[in-house]
Design a protein around this motif. Sequence first.
Motif, mmCIF file in Angstrom:
data_model
loop_
_atom_site.group_PDB
_atom_site.id
_atom_site.type_symbol
_atom_site.label_atom_id
_atom_site.label_comp_id
_atom_site.label_asym_id
_atom_site.label_seq_id
_atom_site.Cartn_x
_atom_site.Cartn_y
_atom_site.Cartn_z
ATOM 1 N N LYS A 181 -3.023 1.041 10.307
ATOM 2 C CA LYS A 181 -2.669 2.008 9.266
ATOM 3 C C LYS A 181 -1.337 2.669 9.607
ATOM 4 O O LYS A 181 -1.093 3.036 10.758
ATOM 5 C CB LYS A 181 -3.754 3.071 9.136
ATOM 6 C CG LYS A 181 -5.068 2.564 8.574
ATOM 7 C CD LYS A 181 -6.138 3.647 8.606
ATOM 8 C CE LYS A 181 -5.827 4.794 7.698
ATOM 9 N NZ LYS A 181 -6.930 5.795 7.627
ATOM 10 N N THR A 182 -0.494 2.830 8.607
ATOM 11 C CA THR A 182 0.772 3.523 8.815
ATOM 12 C C THR A 182 0.584 5.016 8.602
ATOM 13 O O THR A 182 -0.453 5.466 8.101
ATOM 14 C CB THR A 182 1.843 3.018 7.833
ATOM 15 O OG1 THR A 182 1.453 3.405 6.510
ATOM 16 C CG2 THR A 182 2.006 1.509 7.914
ATOM 17 N N ASN A 232 2.103 6.706 6.394
ATOM 18 C CA ASN A 232 2.013 6.922 4.955
ATOM 19 C C ASN A 232 0.614 6.602 4.425
ATOM 20 O O ASN A 232 0.118 7.274 3.512
ATOM 21 C CB ASN A 232 3.062 6.078 4.219
ATOM 22 C CG ASN A 232 3.232 6.511 2.774
ATOM 23 O OD1 ASN A 232 3.594 7.647 2.508
ATOM 24 N ND2 ASN A 232 2.933 5.609 1.843
ATOM 25 N N ASP A 233 -0.043 5.588 5.006
ATOM 26 C CA ASP A 233 -1.426 5.298 4.603
ATOM 27 C C ASP A 233 -2.313 6.525 4.816
ATOM 28 O O ASP A 233 -3.112 6.896 3.947
ATOM 29 C CB ASP A 233 -1.985 4.126 5.428
ATOM 30 C CG ASP A 233 -1.323 2.801 5.103
ATOM 31 O OD1 ASP A 233 -0.812 2.657 3.986
ATOM 32 O OD2 ASP A 233 -1.319 1.915 5.992
ATOM 33 N N SER A 234 -2.174 7.139 5.998
ATOM 34 C CA SER A 234 -2.992 8.318 6.322
ATOM 35 C C SER A 234 -2.625 9.499 5.436
ATOM 36 O O SER A 234 -3.503 10.261 5.002
ATOM 37 C CB SER A 234 -2.798 8.685 7.797
ATOM 38 O OG SER A 234 -3.205 7.634 8.643
ATOM 39 N N GLU A 241 -1.361 9.384 2.341
ATOM 40 C CA GLU A 241 -1.867 9.144 0.986
ATOM 41 C C GLU A 241 -3.361 9.440 0.912
ATOM 42 O O GLU A 241 -3.853 9.972 -0.092
ATOM 43 C CB GLU A 241 -1.594 7.690 0.575
ATOM 44 C CG GLU A 241 -0.124 7.335 0.426
ATOM 45 C CD GLU A 241 0.470 7.851 -0.868
ATOM 46 O OE1 GLU A 241 -0.284 8.354 -1.718
ATOM 47 O OE2 GLU A 241 1.710 7.764 -1.031
ATOM 48 N N GLU A 242 -4.089 9.112 1.963
ATOM 49 C CA GLU A 242 -5.524 9.398 2.002
ATOM 50 C C GLU A 242 -5.780 10.897 1.977
ATOM 51 O O GLU A 242 -6.686 11.379 1.266
ATOM 52 C CB GLU A 242 -6.128 8.765 3.258
ATOM 53 C CG GLU A 242 -7.631 8.868 3.339
ATOM 54 C CD GLU A 242 -8.188 8.151 4.542
ATOM 55 O OE1 GLU A 242 -9.253 8.578 5.036
ATOM 56 O OE2 GLU A 242 -7.566 7.162 5.010
ATOM 57 N N ARG A 261 7.812 6.341 5.210
ATOM 58 C CA ARG A 261 7.467 5.587 4.004
ATOM 59 C C ARG A 261 8.457 4.460 3.730
ATOM 60 O O ARG A 261 8.070 3.368 3.311
ATOM 61 C CB ARG A 261 7.402 6.515 2.794
ATOM 62 C CG ARG A 261 7.058 5.751 1.535
ATOM 63 C CD ARG A 261 6.726 6.629 0.370
ATOM 64 N NE ARG A 261 6.283 5.794 -0.746
ATOM 65 C CZ ARG A 261 5.974 6.261 -1.936
ATOM 66 N NH1 ARG A 261 6.027 7.557 -2.172
ATOM 67 N NH2 ARG A 261 5.601 5.446 -2.897
ATOM 68 N N GLN A 288 6.448 -3.427 2.053
ATOM 69 C CA GLN A 288 5.218 -3.285 2.813
ATOM 70 C C GLN A 288 5.581 -2.902 4.244
ATOM 71 O O GLN A 288 5.995 -3.745 5.029
ATOM 72 C CB GLN A 288 4.419 -4.597 2.796
ATOM 73 C CG GLN A 288 3.063 -4.498 3.480
ATOM 74 C CD GLN A 288 2.165 -3.445 2.851
ATOM 75 O OE1 GLN A 288 2.026 -3.382 1.636
ATOM 76 N NE2 GLN A 288 1.570 -2.600 3.677
ATOM 77 N N ASP A 315 4.810 -2.050 7.933
ATOM 78 C CA ASP A 315 3.763 -2.522 8.832
ATOM 79 C C ASP A 315 3.475 -1.488 9.905
ATOM 80 O O ASP A 315 4.364 -0.739 10.322
ATOM 81 C CB ASP A 315 4.223 -3.834 9.492
ATOM 82 C CG ASP A 315 3.084 -4.563 10.174
ATOM 83 O OD1 ASP A 315 2.749 -4.170 11.311
ATOM 84 O OD2 ASP A 315 2.532 -5.503 9.590
ATOM 85 N N ALA A 316 2.230 -1.437 10.380
ATOM 86 C CA ALA A 316 1.860 -0.473 11.430
ATOM 87 C C ALA A 316 2.541 -0.777 12.755
ATOM 88 O O ALA A 316 2.533 0.073 13.657
ATOM 89 C CB ALA A 316 0.349 -0.468 11.614
ATOM 90 N N HIS A 360 3.932 2.992 14.453
ATOM 91 C CA HIS A 360 2.808 3.663 13.786
ATOM 92 C C HIS A 360 1.539 3.461 14.598
ATOM 93 O O HIS A 360 0.742 4.389 14.760
ATOM 94 C CB HIS A 360 2.613 3.104 12.374
ATOM 95 C CG HIS A 360 3.747 3.373 11.442
ATOM 96 N ND1 HIS A 360 3.715 4.375 10.502
ATOM 97 C CD2 HIS A 360 4.960 2.781 11.308
ATOM 98 C CE1 HIS A 360 4.849 4.379 9.808
ATOM 99 N NE2 HIS A 360 5.621 3.417 10.287
#
Length: 570
Positions: A43-44, A46-48, A50-51, A115, A205, A207-208, A231
Amino acid sequence: MYLNTASVTGRRDCVNNMMIDYKTFNSPELISNFRQKGYWPGKTLNDSFEEAVRNFPDKKALIQDDRVVTYKEFKRATDRLAAGLRRIGIDRGMVVSVQLPNCIEFTYLQIALARIGAIIQPIHMPFRSYEVESQLRFCEASAVVISPEYSGFNYMEMIQEIRPKLSHLRSVLTVGGRISGNDFYSIEEMCETGSSDETSAKEEQIDADDTLLLNFTSGTEGNPKGFLHTHNTIVAHSGRTAKVLGFRDTDVFLSFSPMTHTFGHIITYFSVLSGGTIVFVPKYDPAESLRLIEKEKITYMQGTPAHLIGTLNHANYVADNLKSLRMCFTGGSQVPTKLVKQLRDEIGCHVVNAYGQGENLIHTMGSTLWDTDEKMFSTVGRTMIGTEIKLVDETREKEVPLGEVGEICFRGPSLFIGYFKNPELTAQTRNEEGWFFTGDAGYLDDQGYLHLSGRKKEMINRGGTKIYPLETENLLHFHPKIDRVAVVGMPDARLGERVCAYIVTKKGQALTQEEVADYLNQHKVSRYKIPERIELIPEMPLNPTGKINKLQLTKNIADKLIEEGKWQTE
């Protein structure tokens, strides 16, 4: 140019056109273990983020003075900023240097740069033209972010002076002031009035395993080194730490450490990963800190022992006003016993002591949550799950027995991927089994707790006898007349080095060398460890991250001895 010297091949990340293999000195077996056990969840940042936005859109995310930003507003600002950065040519793999105090915009940059796949590179606020120019040139920064003026210093004049010498520096971005001119941009304007359309149109995209952070060591060895984190190495580690410490969305975070230092920098990750709220203090001030803890009901506070001691010793300190605090996170060495007891017994706050380096974030961690008083006061805790330490002798090939001092080696998923532009140093500090040689000394007890002895380079060699200053310093911290102390080696023609203690006394107190010796004798300290000279000074010299600058003290005592005719360099 490659950072790796291992034979492992794999996906490579590009930082300013320099190829970096994220598998540097990590075997395929180690990497597979990190992934299978979830230490690298892929997980990047930005993934965390956004969650957190999905889960807490209307919750307070950031507070500074009268400004309050919700997670929904946080996302809108960082979407616009990411688009604006791309619009001016900042893209994946580029380095953006940031010389800002702790502030909301610093956090915006952390998220926005992550991001678009750019790399954030913090610069300490006390740095001036010489250091800033050197760092920008070394990092080949594509952009730099500054406050035009802060704390009486004109950073814009400094940048304008050095910019013509830096052909790679495309843009200057500002926070806290609108500057007109070519390639000068306002972060506030990007966040307030920009459009996020271009970001979605050019979404890549990320990547972590992409590089997230390029930061520098504190420079206590005299040669700061740029270390790189992805990340996976830094965000996943922060997530595990947040889980271990039980962070939750009701937590309100306050960090005294500058966000240009890795310890202060990760406060954003802790908060975002748990859905908490960050309160910003641009410049450490104990009175303001006490006010904010009470006003904002701070639950989590982090800083060096010096920050915490300064806050609790302030005239405005009232324990009952700080009852919201449930956890204090500090680090660097053993935390003074008096500080732990004061936080725990007067406020009801748990204390966490993390020992580590920027290269790997945390070697070990201890806490009043799970450790006995004896372990909390005499050790720096044990390794976190998924990480390993061992102690080796001077050859770095043989482990030393339990209870014997050796060099601390670390291995684990939070280890940096290499030193920027320095594959030779990376190779010197890593081996093929993935172990990192920290340069710190200590010993392990039979329960796996690490007892820290200090930096190998701070070791005093008194006629062949090795002395680690930390042990003596920890004892002298409890002397009723001493506020701060640093023990260093001073040159000696016969023994090579002798022991000298630099001391800041408590207000109005006088202190003699005899009193220091008597105190240590009462604690049955070996005679060779007792300072043979003390220097009383009004305050300790500090480096930009708040650590005592022992190089300056060592030079100072050598210069004094030369002036006194007690030492000569030739």
